[in-house]
Design a protein around this motif. Structure first.
Motif, PDB file in Angstrom:
ATOM      1  N   LEU A 474     -11.595  76.707 -80.377  1.00  0.00           N
ATOM      2  CA  LEU A 474     -12.635  77.724 -80.230  1.00  0.00           C
ATOM      3  C   LEU A 474     -13.001  77.933 -78.759  1.00  0.00           C
ATOM      4  O   LEU A 474     -13.203  79.070 -78.316  1.00  0.00           O
ATOM      5  N   THR A 475     -13.096  76.840 -77.995  1.00  0.00           N
ATOM      6  CA  THR A 475     -13.445  76.993 -76.575  1.00  0.00           C
ATOM      7  C   THR A 475     -12.326  77.688 -75.805  1.00  0.00           C
ATOM      8  O   THR A 475     -12.594  78.430 -74.849  1.00  0.00           O
ATOM      9  N   LYS A 476     -11.073  77.465 -76.213  1.00  0.00           N
ATOM     10  CA  LYS A 476      -9.959  78.160 -75.567  1.00  0.00           C
ATOM     11  C   LYS A 476     -10.031  79.659 -75.825  1.00  0.00           C
ATOM     12  O   LYS A 476      -9.550  80.460 -75.018  1.00  0.00           O
ATOM     13  N   GLU A 477     -10.636  80.033 -76.943  1.00  0.00           N
ATOM     14  CA  GLU A 477     -10.816  81.457 -77.257  1.00  0.00           C
ATOM     15  C   GLU A 477     -11.992  82.053 -76.489  1.00  0.00           C
ATOM     16  O   GLU A 477     -12.280  83.250 -76.611  1.00  0.00           O
ATOM     17  N   GLY A 478     -12.705  81.209 -75.720  1.00  0.00           N
ATOM     18  CA  GLY A 478     -13.844  81.684 -74.945  1.00  0.00           C
ATOM     19  C   GLY A 478     -15.177  81.485 -75.630  1.00  0.00           C
ATOM     20  O   GLY A 478     -16.216  81.936 -75.124  1.00  0.00           O
ATOM     21  N   ARG A 479     -15.180  80.801 -76.771  1.00  0.00           N
ATOM     22  CA  ARG A 479     -16.441  80.516 -77.461  1.00  0.00           C
ATOM     23  C   ARG A 479     -17.109  79.302 -76.821  1.00  0.00           C
ATOM     24  O   ARG A 479     -16.437  78.432 -76.257  1.00  0.00           O
ATOM     25  N   THR A 480     -18.405  79.251 -76.928  1.00  0.00           N
ATOM     26  CA  THR A 480     -19.186  78.190 -76.282  1.00  0.00           C
ATOM     27  C   THR A 480     -19.836  77.326 -77.348  1.00  0.00           C
ATOM     28  O   THR A 480     -20.409  77.845 -78.317  1.00  0.00           O
ATOM     29  N   ILE A 481     -19.772  75.995 -77.158  1.00  0.00           N
ATOM     30  CA  ILE A 481     -20.309  75.068 -78.155  1.00  0.00           C
ATOM     31  C   ILE A 481     -21.288  74.106 -77.493  1.00  0.00           C
ATOM     32  O   ILE A 481     -20.959  73.445 -76.507  1.00  0.00           O
ATOM     33  N   LEU A 482     -22.499  74.063 -78.033  1.00  0.00           N
ATOM     34  CA  LEU A 482     -23.499  73.082 -77.613  1.00  0.00           C
ATOM     35  C   LEU A 482     -23.687  72.123 -78.780  1.00  0.00           C
ATOM     36  O   LEU A 482     -24.091  72.536 -79.869  1.00  0.00           O
ATOM     37  N   MET A 483     -23.372  70.860 -78.551  1.00  0.00           N
ATOM     38  CA  MET A 483     -23.340  69.877 -79.621  1.00  0.00           C
ATOM     39  C   MET A 483     -24.289  68.724 -79.330  1.00  0.00           C
ATOM     40  O   MET A 483     -24.219  68.110 -78.269  1.00  0.00           O
ATOM     41  N   VAL A 484     -25.185  68.432 -80.271  1.00  0.00           N
ATOM     42  CA  VAL A 484     -26.001  67.219 -80.218  1.00  0.00           C
ATOM     43  C   VAL A 484     -25.248  66.141 -80.977  1.00  0.00           C
ATOM     44  O   VAL A 484     -24.770  66.371 -82.089  1.00  0.00           O
ATOM     45  N   SER A 485     -25.128  64.953 -80.374  1.00  0.00           N
ATOM     46  CA  SER A 485     -24.326  63.916 -81.025  1.00  0.00           C
ATOM     47  C   SER A 485     -24.752  62.519 -80.592  1.00  0.00           C
ATOM     48  O   SER A 485     -25.216  62.315 -79.468  1.00  0.00           O
ATOM     49  N   HIS A 486     -24.585  61.559 -81.535  1.00  0.00           N
ATOM     50  CA  HIS A 486     -24.704  60.141 -81.211  1.00  0.00           C
ATOM     51  C   HIS A 486     -23.325  59.505 -81.054  1.00  0.00           C
ATOM     52  O   HIS A 486     -23.223  58.321 -80.768  1.00  0.00           O
ATOM     53  N   ASP A 487     -22.280  60.306 -81.255  1.00  0.00           N
ATOM     54  CA  ASP A 487     -20.918  59.781 -81.267  1.00  0.00           C
ATOM     55  C   ASP A 487     -20.366  59.746 -79.842  1.00  0.00           C
ATOM     56  O   ASP A 487     -19.728  60.690 -79.366  1.00  0.00           O
ATOM     57  N   ILE A 488     -20.607  58.638 -79.178  1.00  0.00           N
ATOM     58  CA  ILE A 488     -20.208  58.485 -77.773  1.00  0.00           C
ATOM     59  C   ILE A 488     -18.704  58.620 -77.602  1.00  0.00           C
ATOM     60  O   ILE A 488     -18.223  59.291 -76.669  1.00  0.00           O
ATOM     61  N   GLU A 489     -17.935  57.978 -78.476  1.00  0.00           N
ATOM     62  CA  GLU A 489     -16.477  57.996 -78.338  1.00  0.00           C
ATOM     63  C   GLU A 489     -15.934  59.417 -78.449  1.00  0.00           C
ATOM     64  O   GLU A 489     -15.044  59.830 -77.696  1.00  0.00           O
ATOM     65  N   PHE A 490     -16.463  60.199 -79.395  1.00  0.00           N
ATOM     66  CA  PHE A 490     -16.016  61.578 -79.585  1.00  0.00           C
ATOM     67  C   PHE A 490     -16.343  62.423 -78.358  1.00  0.00           C
ATOM     68  O   PHE A 490     -15.495  63.180 -77.869  1.00  0.00           O
ATOM     69  N   CYS A 491     -17.566  62.295 -77.866  1.00  0.00           N
ATOM     70  CA  CYS A 491     -17.985  63.093 -76.706  1.00  0.00           C
ATOM     71  C   CYS A 491     -17.174  62.734 -75.462  1.00  0.00           C
ATOM     72  O   CYS A 491     -16.824  63.605 -74.657  1.00  0.00           O
TER      73      CYS A 491
END
Length: 550
Positions: A474-491
Motif C-alpha cells: 500500500l505504501t508503494k502505491e503512495g498510500r500513507t499508514i499511521l499505526m499504533v502498536s505494541h509490537d516492537i519486533e514488527f515495527c
C-alpha cells in the motif's frame, strides 16, 4: 495422576464440514506451565474453551476431557468455578463491577464464601499482586496492564488449580506484558498453580514454559520442551514466530539445543564469536547504518499543538501534540498503555475533537471535510476492537456492504487470505481472523490514508509477515499508514519511521533502525542480544547478516 487428560478430542462448529480440532490427545500435569501457540485459526482458543464447561463452544464434540480422572461434564459448575480460572484476551470483557476491591471479591461472593474468608482472600491477593495503592479506585480509571492484573488477581482469589489464559498480553505494552508474564511465573513457581496459556509473544513466555504445544489445522504439530522446538518447526510456517535467539541460532548453527532467552542467546553468540575468531575471521562489522534523511514527499497527516481531555475536570490525555507523517510512509506510534496513542487516532479520525490545536489531512483542516468526502477515499480506520466493524451475520455480507466490485473483492480477499471464512459469522472467528477480516473491510474503501490501532493483535508470525507485505504494498502505491502498536519486533522490521508516545505527545521519532538502536527497554530482542557486537542491528535478519558478513 494428571490434572487434565485430553483423549481423542474432535470438535466441529455448526455448519462447518472441517473440524476445528481433530483427534487431540495429551495430558496436563499438576504444576506444569504449558504454552500453546500456532497460526491464527489453528484451533488454540477453541481448545482452551473446552477446559471449562461454562466456556465450551457450541458444536459437535467427540472424545474425552478428564479432570483428575473424572469426565469434566460430571464436575459441578461450582467446583469448576473454584478450581479452573480463566483470563480472557480483552481486560474490559472480564470486568463486571465498578470498584477494584469489589472485583477481587466478586468471584468469592458468587461461590458463597463467608465474609471473613472473602476479606482475608482479598487482602492476600491485593498484597501479592501489589494492588494496595489502587485498591479503592474505579476500574475505568485503570490502565490496560492494571485491568489485566486485576482480572488475574480476582481469579487467583478463588485459589484455582488450573489457570487458563487466552492471549492475556495482546493489549499490553511490552513492559506491562513482561511484568504480567513474570507474575504468572511467580504464581506457577510459588503457588504451584498449573498454567495453560495461548501466547503469540513467545520471546518471554517460553523462558517460563515446561513444554510448548504447537498446533496446526486443529492438530498437534509439536509438543516438547522449548529448546527442542527449532528442530521440530524449522520447516513449518510457525518457525517465523519462534523467539529471535532461536531463529538466529538456527540460521548460524542449528546444532545442539537452542537458546530460548535473550541472555542465553547472548551467551551462545559470545561463544560463536570466539569460535569464529579462532578460525581467523576479523570480527569487524562490515557496514554502518546511514544517518537520518527526511523524506522529501508531501505531508499528509499533521497535528499542530493539539490538546484533548475527555471531560473538563479530568487531566489532559493528549498534551501539546505535534506530529508529521509524509505520503507513502508506514509510521509507527509506540508507547505504554494509557499514554494517549489510541486517543490520538480517534482525534485524527474525527471521532473526537481537540479543544485546542489543529489537525490536517492532505493539507486541509480536518474539520472542513464533509463526512461523505472524508470517510472512504481519504480515510480508513481499523479500530483496536475489530468487532466494531462487523454488522452482518457472515464475513461475505460484511465485505459486500463495502464494495460491489467483484474484481476488487477477489483481490482484497486474496490479499488478506480470508477466502475460507466467507460463510462464517464474524464473531465465530479467532482474534487473528477477525483482524484480517476487519482489515479487508477497510481496504475495500480504497483510502489514501489508513489509521491502524494494534493491527498485529492476535496474529502469529506467519500472518504478521503477510500483513507487512500488504502494508508495504500500500505504501508503494503512495498510500500513507499511521499505526499504533505494541509490537516492537514488527515495527522495527517493517516500519519506516517510529515514534515514542509519552505523557500525551511524541517525545522522539526517527527511522526504525536509528530509533530502536538507541533505546534500552523499547527495543528489540535482537538488539538486546547482539548490541555488544552490532549496536545498530535491530532485527534477527540484521544480526544474521552481520555475523555472516564479518
Amino acid at each position: 495422576m494428571a490434572l487434565f487428560e485430553i483423549r481423542n478430542l474432535t470438535f466441529t462448529y455448526p455448519g462447518q464440514e472441517k473440524p476445528a480440532l481433530t483427534d487431540l490427545s495429551f495430558s496436563l500435569e499438576q504444576g506444569e506451565f504449558l504454552v500453546v501457540c500456532g497460526k491464527s485459526g489453528c484451533g488454540k482458543s477453541t481448545l482452551l474453551r473446552h477446559f471449562k464447561t461454562a466456556m465450551s463452544p457450541y458444536g459437535e464434540r467427540k472424545g474425552h476431557i478428564l479432570l483428575e480422572g473424572r469426565e469434566l461434564d460430571t464436575v459441578s459448575v461450582r467446583e469448576q468455578g473454584a478450581r479452573i480460572g480463566y483470563v480472557l484476551q480483552s481486560p474490559d470483557n472480564q470486568l463486571v463491577t465498578d470498584k477494584v476491591w469489589h472485583e477481587l471479591a466478586f468471584g468469592l461472593e458468587n461461590l458463597g464464601y463467608e465474609t471473613g474468608t472473602i476479606r482475608l482472600r482479598v487482602a492476600e491477593m491485593a498484597s501479592f499482586f501489589g494492588i494496595q495503592t489502587w485498591f479503592e479506585k474505579n476500574v475505568e480509571e485503570l490502565s490496560g496492564g492494571q485491568k489485566q492484573l486485576l482480572n488475574l488477581a480476582a481469579v487467583m482469589a478463588m485459589q484455582p488449580d488450573l489457570l487458563v489464559l487466552d492471549e492475556p498480553t495482546s493489549q499490553l505494552d511490552p513492559l506491562a506484558a513482561g511484568d504480567f508474564l513474570a507474575t504468572l511465573r511467580k504464581i506457577n513457581a510459588e503457588l504451584g498453580t498449573t498454567i495453560l496459556i495461548i501466547e503469540h509473544r513467545l520471546e518471554e513466555v517460553l523462558a517460563y514454559a515446561d513444554r510448548v504445544m504447537v498446533m496446526e489445522n486443529g492438530r498437534i504439530l509439536a509438543l516438547d520442551e522449548p529448546a527442542k522446538l527449532p528442530a521440530r518447526t524449522r520447516d513449518n510456517d510457525m518457525f517465523r514466530a519462534m523467539p529471535v535467539p532461536m531463529r538466529i541460532f538456527e540460521a548460524l548453527s542449528g546444532e545442539g539445543f537452542s537458546p530460548v532467552t535473550v541472555r542465553e542467546g547472548r551467551e551462545w553468540l559470545e561463544g560463536w564469536m570466539k569460535n569464529r575468531e579462532a578460525a581467523g575471521s576479523s570480527g569487524e562489522e562490515t557496514r554502518q547504518d546511514g544517518g537520518y534523511r527526511e523524506a522529501a514527499s508531501e505531508v499528509v497527516i499533521e497535528a499542530r499543538d493539539v490538546w484533548f481531555r475527555y471531560e473538563k475536570k479530568l487531566p489532559d490525555v493528549v498534551r501539546d501534540l505535534n506530529l508529521t507523517v509524509r505520503k507513502g510512509e508506514l509510521y509507527c506510534l509506540l508507547g505504554g498503555n494509557g499514554t494517549g496513542k489510541s486517543t490520538t487516532l480517534s482525534l485524527l479520525g474525527r471521532i473526537r475533537k481537540p479543544y485546542r490545536g489543529k489537525l490536517y489531512l492532505k493539507g486541509k483542516e480536518l474539520g472542513k471535510y464533509r463526512e461523505s468526502e472524508l470517510y472512504g477515499a481519504v480515510l480508513g480506520i481499523l479500530p483496536q476492537n475489530p468487532q466494531c466493524l462487523f454488522v452482518k451475520d457472515t464475513v461475505e455480507k460484511d465485505l459486500r456492504e463495502m464494495s460491489k466490485d467483484e474484481e476488487r473483492l477477489r483481490d482484497v480477499i486474496a490479499k488478506t487470505e480470508i477466502g475460507h471464512l466467507m460463510n462464517s459469522h464474524p464473531y465465530d472467528l479467532s482474534g487473528g481472523e477477525q483482524q484480517r477480516a476487519a482489515l479487508a473491510k477497510v481496504l475495500l474503501l480504497n483510502p489514501e490514508i489508513i489509521l491502524l490501532d494494534e493491527p498485529t493483535k492476535g496474529l502469529d508470525g506467519f500472518y504478521k509477515q503477510k500483513l507487512a507485505e500488504i502494508l508495504k504494498g500500500l505504501t508503494k502505491e503512495g498510500r500513507t499508514i499511521l499505526m499504533v502498536s505494541h509490537d516492537i519486533e514488527f515495527c522495527a522490521e517493517y516500519g519506516d519511521t517510529c515514534a515514542l508516545f509519552f505523557h500525551g505527545g511524541v517525545v522522539t521519532s526517527a527511522p526504525a533502525r536509528q530509533f530502536f538502536a538507541g533505546n534500552s527497554f523499547y527495543t528489540t530482542a535482537a538488539n538486546r542480544m547482539a548490541r555488544k557486537w552490532y549496536p545498530d542491528a535491530v532485527t534477527a535478519k540484521d544480526v544474521i547478516e552481520r555475523c555472516r558478513e564479518s
